[in-house]
Design an enzyme around this catalytic site. Structure first.
Site, PDB file in Angstrom:
ATOM      1  N   GLU A   1       0.834  -1.208   0.000  1.00  0.00           N
ATOM      2  CA  GLU A   1       0.000   0.000   0.000  1.00  0.00           C
ATOM      3  C   GLU A   1       0.870   1.261   0.000  1.00  0.00           C
ATOM      4  OE1 GLU A   1      -3.187   0.024   2.846  1.00  0.00           O
ATOM      5  OE2 GLU A   1      -3.461   2.189   2.675  1.00  0.00           O
TER       6      GLU A   1
ATOM      7  N   ARG B   1      -7.661   2.294  14.251  1.00  0.00           N
ATOM      8  CA  ARG B   1      -8.525   1.129  14.032  1.00  0.00           C
ATOM      9  C   ARG B   1      -8.420   0.144  15.192  1.00  0.00           C
ATOM     10  NH1 ARG B   1     -11.783  -1.286  10.179  1.00  0.00           N
ATOM     11  NH2 ARG B   1     -11.472   0.350   8.637  1.00  0.00           N
TER      12      ARG B   1
ATOM     13  N   GLU C   1     -10.787  -8.098   4.809  1.00  0.00           N
ATOM     14  CA  GLU C   1     -10.122  -8.127   6.104  1.00  0.00           C
ATOM     15  C   GLU C   1     -10.896  -8.812   7.239  1.00  0.00           C
ATOM     16  OE1 GLU C   1      -7.627  -4.152   6.459  1.00  0.00           O
ATOM     17  OE2 GLU C   1      -9.603  -3.788   5.606  1.00  0.00           O
TER      18      GLU C   1
END
Ligand SMILES: Cc1cc2nc3c(=O)[nH]c(=O)nc-3n(C[C@H](O)[C@H](O)[C@H](O)COP(=O)(O)OP(=O)(O)OC[C@H]3O[C@@H](n4cnc5c(N)ncnc54)[C@H](O)[C@@H]3O)c2cc1C
Ligand code: FES
Ligand code: FES
Length: 1360
Positions: A832, A910, A1292
């Site tokens: 990423e 997160r 995920e």
């Protein structure tokens, strides 16, 4: 050479039936380099270069003139020297079939059975299966698994590969259903599940539809009757020339390259003469040791001698006293010989052979065993060699031979090895043969090995043990105990062996042996490999097993004299048994009325699967070379925190073929040298100082990879260390080294905690995880020569970010840089942002030289440079009622971010948003710290902090349940969210399906009755325990950075009706392009095969978000719909004019009417907002995905080994866009989670050097690590109105379900601890490695081992 002329020979071999002749071969080249770079056969992949992943598997065929038989065997082309295939036939994936000429049955089945996601592993897996079929027309499942021991896949979770290939076996019909939709076996299962679930009735208050009919579900992901039959008569024939021309395979040859010469003698005398002439020559058979040394330890061996045609070294002779194996006999031949011996000899004679066979089961992968020889294993003298302890304990006799002195025989005993990888063999001697003796009636022999992963892994400790008893007695006459992994060489426990002679085989002997073994086998607390106490415990655990096994056998021979084993003891010594894998997958069928051409909801195979299976799919490094292309080699920092004093590239530049060296000096200004994804806190090239090991300091551009890498190693960098050097989270806490920290504070946790009667506190650590995408970072930068234009072909999940950073470093506007991504061989978050640290310097070099430059990182480089999943440390405090209901939680989370911020703050967010998992609590204070350390920057990895947050929640729940002595499932249920609840960050839960997933999986897995039978098992077993756990997951979908929740698409319709679709997402195996084609097909109302996606490119769709956060189908899907709707609207008038016409008619009509047939689409997720940590306001997530899993495991308390017996998963994916892809994502994510929480352990030295740098040292799950029974159901009747066509994100969320393996291991350990009268509330850090499992089950063995005082020694590795 002696009697040969000394001239170089021409290399001759066949590839896929075509003859290759090369008069100028460089013997340094591997077969893989030759296939890929010279023959341009790029189907065979490079995944590791060390024989550990199988991506490079090819089949070699050899004609045996004596037997008039062709033998086929799979090998790793990355280790086989190309010179070693002289006279052989090589078959690669291209040779067996293609999409143009027709796929081979193996290729077709893996593709149609959904066994190929990113496809990078697929050619290797195809070739392993192909080789098996060439050797065995109808193999068993056990053989299939054996052939796959050397293949890894990071995407699929293996289940679909095994199921697809099960169709070649006889047991295809026995398990897992027959493949038909109406299979009676599955029908029972489905109706059983549905009936029960319908009985529970879901939760009507949640608003989702629970009404579905039984006939609406299916398990038919493909129909095996669609597969074309396998016809072995169509196989490519063995080249007749190789049969006729005996010389090719057997004659003397020699090849000379610039640095290395290769000799293949054809007789023993030639071999001895060569060895006498070149005493430092390496004798290579499999090259599996030497190849790794050359590639990764920078060794150059100028003379290589391959004795594969020296008959004395290749024969097997059966003698009265045992069997003599030539030193070059391969491990596979040894296996076959020993198996034949077992079937023809009396049991008592073959006890050593049985132990060797059992050891070979776990020795490397099939490809290695096919190539590697017994002599190589002995002569390498690795302290963890698997054969040496057995051969030593067996008293094997070695025959050595030299030209000058002839033969001599030595017994392999304590004196054979003289030091680390040294032995008594003289430089001019060779090992000729190995005599392995038969055993006698009163002689017993066993071997033991414990590794991180059971399959294809090197040992942590291994042992060979033999005892001979006096005639008809239980009194020891002689005993030999040899151990590997306990010293720099294989060692014998000499004083124990002496003490036990004359002793009776009874518990007293065991007691004495354990104490004595500890004295015999000391281990320094700083010993390489670490795990000191565990390794010491293993030596005794092995002896205990040996003691019991021998007692069991003795009791059969001397019934009255020796006590037989109890059932419990029998189980303790039982060998690992193969069980054929089982599985079911259940999902909802499309509604009866859905148009046949509408592919949404159907299990379409991945659009590239067939090309991936045939090797035609093009990855970056498969692209043809440009004429003037160069290759980049990287100069990496070897210090974690240091000032750069000087860089001297002169030696590198003097190497022939080196063009230029680049470093920070070459950047026009400091700003252009700055990069980074959120803030620019990184450098293209390290300037003035380095802040981690693996940081890029410089780049060498050279004519090819070998030269570039060699030159890069010649660049001398002088450093001066800087203090402090912060490696671990605890270092960061001590130094208060944080980028920043965040707090969510809901209610008043502090006060409630103070006033609570039930209060628990805990600490826990969760290790990082290497992405281990099979395709390492690969990039090709192509300057266009005009106005700063540059095109970058890149394996990145983030084309836009790459474009931005490249443009910045080059000092050009973004419109001059085009980033193209066709596909990646896996990404998982690792591509990423971290890809830019490699692609940007590459572009700098390419632009400066105006020449294309390519790089594909070696596996070790990729692992050292690119960072991992964040290791986390957590401290928590929890208050709860007597029923286990949570009243307050306080949690501090510390993430090891590494040397740059990268995405760590978002990862920590997160984790903070996920620390509730599915549990409601009104008083929560959670603080997340983003730790700045001197490790390579840690980064996104599937789950992105979510699994870490949820793991801590589950640890808390487990400890509460143990504290209250309650079933943890009950505690979970008491706290579980329902629709209408709010999370600790005040997001309302709508359509919350967690309870439905939970209830359904409880029934599917038959949880309650299995729990009861596990309890009974545990009561009856001391050394083995079972455990079971039920773990839920809730995962918020959206990027938490609001601006990223947008996507674009471009639809181009051509006049023949074909559609070229582009969108912002990249394809890394997850099936995004397939799903987008399905979405577009529905939106345009045309068949999917009219739509094509060629690549993702910044000049098609600009300003895209990374393909990440599981949101790519949601975001890009809606953008695709938006674009397609525009096209469809423009076509409406032509459809109305000609309603019976075809798509092509309407398109043509519109074209001639001058209507635009291209449209862009755009989407931004509505209704979400940035989260305000102060005010607890904002809606970070669009919706939540839910699921639950039940897993059962069995552990061996003596060794720490574990087996995953069964997993059941129920996952809410809304209305699946493609059930095959969604189930593939669930199984793949679960398997990655299983790895994260069990066997994947990253080790760093105290100086911050990553010690686990390849598949040899870092173990991802293999074929045999998945649950023996693996059942996945998609929750039915749960449409999601917040995403495209009612679907849900899937990438995920299921990963955390892998934690069910961890918690069932924990459950099993708890049972062991309770047996021992210990507290059931204990700390178990993740991963639950064999070491942690063993050491968490204290017993009389561990009691004897006192760990060294922390601080009194320097450990080999530290927990980061
Ligand atoms: C992925 C992988 C997994 C592995 N797993 C295991 C494992 O589970 N257990 C384990 O024990 N090992 C393992 N190994 C190590 C290795 O495969 C074995 O040691 C193997 O037996 C070496 O045999 P070879 O023929 O390939 O040796 P080569 O690499 O060809 O040679 C090794 C050494 O032996 C010397 N040599 C070979 N033959 C002779 C001879 N006749 N006379 C004198 N010297 C000789 C060579 O000069 C060289 O120094 C693994 C290796 C890899 C790459
Ligand atoms: S590339 Fe050869 S085994 Fe990995
Ligand atoms: S499909 Fe196996 S590694 Fe990607």
């Amino acid at each position: 050479m002696p009697d040969a002329k000394g001239a170089s020979s021409a290399l001759v071999f066949f590839v896929n039936g075509r003859k290759v002749e090369d008069g100028n071969v460089d013997p340094e080249w591997t077969l893989l380099t030759y296939l890929r770079n010279k023959l341009r056969l790029s189907g065979t992949k490079l995944g590791c270069g060390e024989g550990g992943c199988g991506a490079c598997t090819v089949m070699l065929s050899r004609y045996n003139h004596a037997l008039d038989k062709v033998t086929h065997y799979s090998v790793n082309a990355c280790l086989a020297p190309v010179a070693s295939v002289h006279g052989l036939a090589v078959t690669t994936v291209e040779g067996i079939g293609s999409t143009k000429s027709g796929l081979h049955a193996v290729q077709e089945r893996i593709a149609k059975a959904h066994g190929s996601q990113c496809g990078f592993c697929t050619p290797g897996i195809v070739m392993s299966m192909y080789t098996l079929l060439r050797n065995t027309r109808v193999p068993s499942m056990e053989q299939i698994e054996e052939y796959f021991t050397g293949n890894l896949c990071r995407c699929t979770g293996y289940r679909p590969i095994l199921e697809g290939f099960r169709t070649f076996t006889l047991d295809a019909k026995v398990q897992g259903g027959c493949g038909r939709a109406d299979c009676c076996k599955l029908k029972d299962k489905i109706s059983g599940t549905n009936g029960a679930v319908n009985g529970i009735g879901g939760d009507p208050g949640n608003g989702e539809s629970s009404a579905y009919e039984e006939s609406s579900v299916t398990h038919l992901l493909y129909d095996k009757y669609d597969f074309k039959p396998y016809d072995p008569t169509q196989e490519i024939i063995f080249p007749p020339e190789l049969k006729v021309d005996r010389e090719l395979q057997t004659s003397y040859v020699e090849f000379h390259g610039p640095r290395v010469s290769f000799y293949r003698p054809s007789s023993l005398s030639q071999l001895l003469q060569l060895k006498s002439l070149h005493p430092t020559a390496k004798i290579i058979v499999g090259n599996t040791e030497v190849g790794v040394e050359v590639k990764f330890k920078n060794q150059v061996y100028p003379v290589l001698i391959n004795p594969s045609n020296v008959s004395e070294l290749n024969t097997v002779v059966e003698e009265d006293s045992g069997v003599v194996f030539g030193a070059s006999v391969t491990l596979t031949t040894i296996e076959e010989t020993l198996r034949a011996q077992l079937s023809k000899q009396e049991e008592y004679r073959t006890r050593i052979f049985s132990a060797i066979l059992e050891m070979l089961r776990w020795f490397a992968g099939k490809q290695i065993r096919n190539a590697a020889a017994i002599g190589g294993n002995i002569m390498t003298g690795s302290p963890i060699s698997d054969l040496n302890p057995l051969l030593m304990a067996a008293g094997a006799t070695l025959t050595l031979c030299s030209k000058e002195r002839g033969e001599r025989q030595v017994v392999m005993d304590q004196s054979f090895f003289t030091g680390y990888r040294r032995n008594i063999v003289l430089p001019d001697e060779i090992l000729l043969s190995v005599h392995i003796p038969y055993t006698t009636e009163g002689e017993y022999f066993f071997g033991y090995k414990q590794a991180r992963r059971r399959d294809d892994d090197i040992a942590i400790v291994n042992a060979g043990m033999k005892v001979i008893f006096d005639h008809e007695s239980a009194v020891v006459k002689k005993i030999d105990l040899a151990f590997g992994g306990m010293a720099p060489t294989t060692v014998m426990a000499l004083s124990t062996m002496k003490k036990l002679v004359g002793r009776k085989w009874e518990p007293l002997l065991l007691e004495e042996a354990t104490t004595s073994l500890l004295e015999d086998l000391p281990l320094s607390p700083s010993a390489p490999g670490g795990m000191i106490e565990y390794r010491r415990a293993l030596t005794i655990s092995f002896f205990l097993k040996f003691f019991l096994s021998v007692r069991g056998q003795l009791s059969k021979r001397l019934p009255g004299l020796v006590e037989p084993l109890t059932d419990m003891e029998e189980r303790a010594v039982k060998l690992h048994e193969h069980t054929s894998p089982k599985s079911t997958q259940i999902f909802q069928k499309v509604p009866a009325g859905q148009s046949q051409i509408d592919p949404v909801g159907r299990p379409l195979p991945h659009t590239s699967a067939q090309k991936q299976a045939s090797g035609e799919a093009v990855y970056v490094d498969d692209m043809p070379r440009f004429e003037n292309e160069l290759y980049a080699g990287l100069v990496l920092s070897t210090r974690a925190h240091a000032k750069i004093i000087s860089i001297d590239e002169s030696s590198a530049l003097s190497l022939d073929g080196v063009e230029r060296f680049f470093c920070a000096r070459d950047m026009p200004n400091l700003d252009r040298n700055k990069i980074g994804c959120i803030i620019h806190d990184e450098e293209v090239f390290a300037y003035e100082k380095v802040t981690c090991v693996g940081q890029i300091i410089g780049l060498v551009a050279a004519k090819d990879q070998a030269t570039a890498q060699r030159a890069a190693k010649l660049v001398k960098v002088q450093y001066e260390d800087i203090k402090p050097c912060i490696i671990t989270v605890h270092d960061a806490i001590a130094e208060k080294s944080y980028y920043n920290s965040f707090t969510i504070n809901k209610g008043d946790a502090e006060t409630v905690l103070k006033g609570s009667a039930n209060l628990l506190e805990g600490e826990i650590h969760l290790g990082g995880q290497e992405h281990f995408y099979l395709e390492t970072n690969a990039h090709l930068a192509v300057p266009k020569g005009e106005d700063g234009e540059l095109e970058l072909f890149s394996s990145t999940q983030n084309p836009t970010e790459t474009q931005k950073l490249v443009a910045k470093a080059l000092g050009v506007p973004e419109n001059r840089v085009v980033v193209r991504v066709k596909r990646m061989g896996g990404g998982f978050g690792g591509k990423e942002t971290r890809t830019c640290s490699i692609s940007v310097p590459l572009c700098v070099a390419a632009a400066a030289m105006n020449r294309p430059v390519r790089i594909m990182l070696d596996r070790d480089e990729d692992m050292v440079i690119t960072g991992t999943r964040h290791p986390f440390f957590c401290r928590w405090k929890v208050a709860f009622s007597d029923d286990g209901v949570l009243s307050a939680v306080e949690m501090d989370l510390y993430a090891n971010g590494g040397n740059s911020l990268d995405l760590t703050a978002s990862v920590v967010h997160r984790a903070m948003f996920s620390m509730d998992n599915v549990y409601k609590c009104d008083n929560v204070r959670v603080t997340g710290y983003v730790c700045k350390t001197n490790l390579p920057s840690n980064t996104a990895f599937r789950g992105f902090g979510g699994p870490q947050g949820m793991f801590f929640a589950e640890d808390m729940i487990e400890r509460i349940a143990s504290f209250l002595n309650k079933d943890s499932c009950k505690v979970r249920e008491r706290n579980m969210y329902v629709t209408g609840d709010k999370t600790h960050y005040n997001q309302l839960l709508e359509r919350c399906t967690i309870r439905r997933c939970w209830d359904e999986v409880t029934v599917q897995a038959d949880y309650s009755s299995r729990k009861a039978s596990i309890d009974s098992f545990n009561k009856l077993n001391k050394y083995r325990k079972k455990g079971i756990s039920l773990i839920p997951v809730k995962f918020g979908i959206s990027f938490t950075a609001l601006f990223l929740n947008q996507a674009g698409a471009l639809v181009l319709v051509y006049t023949d009706g074909s559609v070229l679709l582009s969108h912002g997402g990249t394809e890394m195996g997850q099936g995004l392009h397939t799903k987008m084609i399905q979405v577009a097909a529905r939106a345009l109302q045309i068949p999917a095969d009219k739509i094509y996606i060629a690549e993702t490119a910044t000049d098609k769709v600009p300003n895209t978000s990374p393909t990440a956060a599981s949101a790519s189908s949601d975001l890009n899907g809606m953008a695709v719909v938006n674009a397609c709707d525009k096209i469809r609207q423009r076509l409406e008038p032509y459809i109305a004019q000609n309603p019976k016409g075809s798509w092509e008619d309407w398109v043509k009509a519109a074209y001639f009417d001058r209507v635009s047939l291209s449209a862009t689409g755009f989407y931004r997720t509505p209704g979400i907002s940035n989260f305000d940590f102060e005010k607890l306001e904002g809606r970070p997530f669009n919706y939540f995905s839910y699921g639950a899993a039940v897993t059962e495991v069995e552990i061996d308390c003596l060794t720490g080994d574990h087996s995953v017996l069964r997993t059941d998963i129920v996952m809410d994916v809304g209305e699946s866009l493609n059930p095959a892809i969604d189930i593939g994502q669930i199984e793949g994510a679960f398997t990655q989670g299983l790895g994260l929480f069990t066997i994947e352990e990253l080790c760093y030295s105290p100086e911050g050097v990553l010690l686990t740098r390849g598949p040899g040292a870092y173990k991802i799950p293999g074929f045999q690590d998945i649950p023996k029974e693996f059942n996945v159901s998609l929750l039915r009747g749960a449409p999601n109105p917040r995403a495209v066509f009612s679907s849900k994100a899937i990438g995920e969320p299921p990963l955390f379900l892998g934690a069910s393996v961890f918690f069932s291991i924990r459950d099993a350990i708890k049972a062991a601890r309770m047996d021992a009268g210990l507290s059931p509330t204990f700390r178990l850090d993740s991963p639950a490695t064999a070491e942690r499992i063993r050491m968490a089950c204290p017993d009389f063995i561990t009691e004897k081992i006192k760990p060294a005082e922390p601080g009194s020694f320097k450990p080999w590795s530290v927990t980061v």
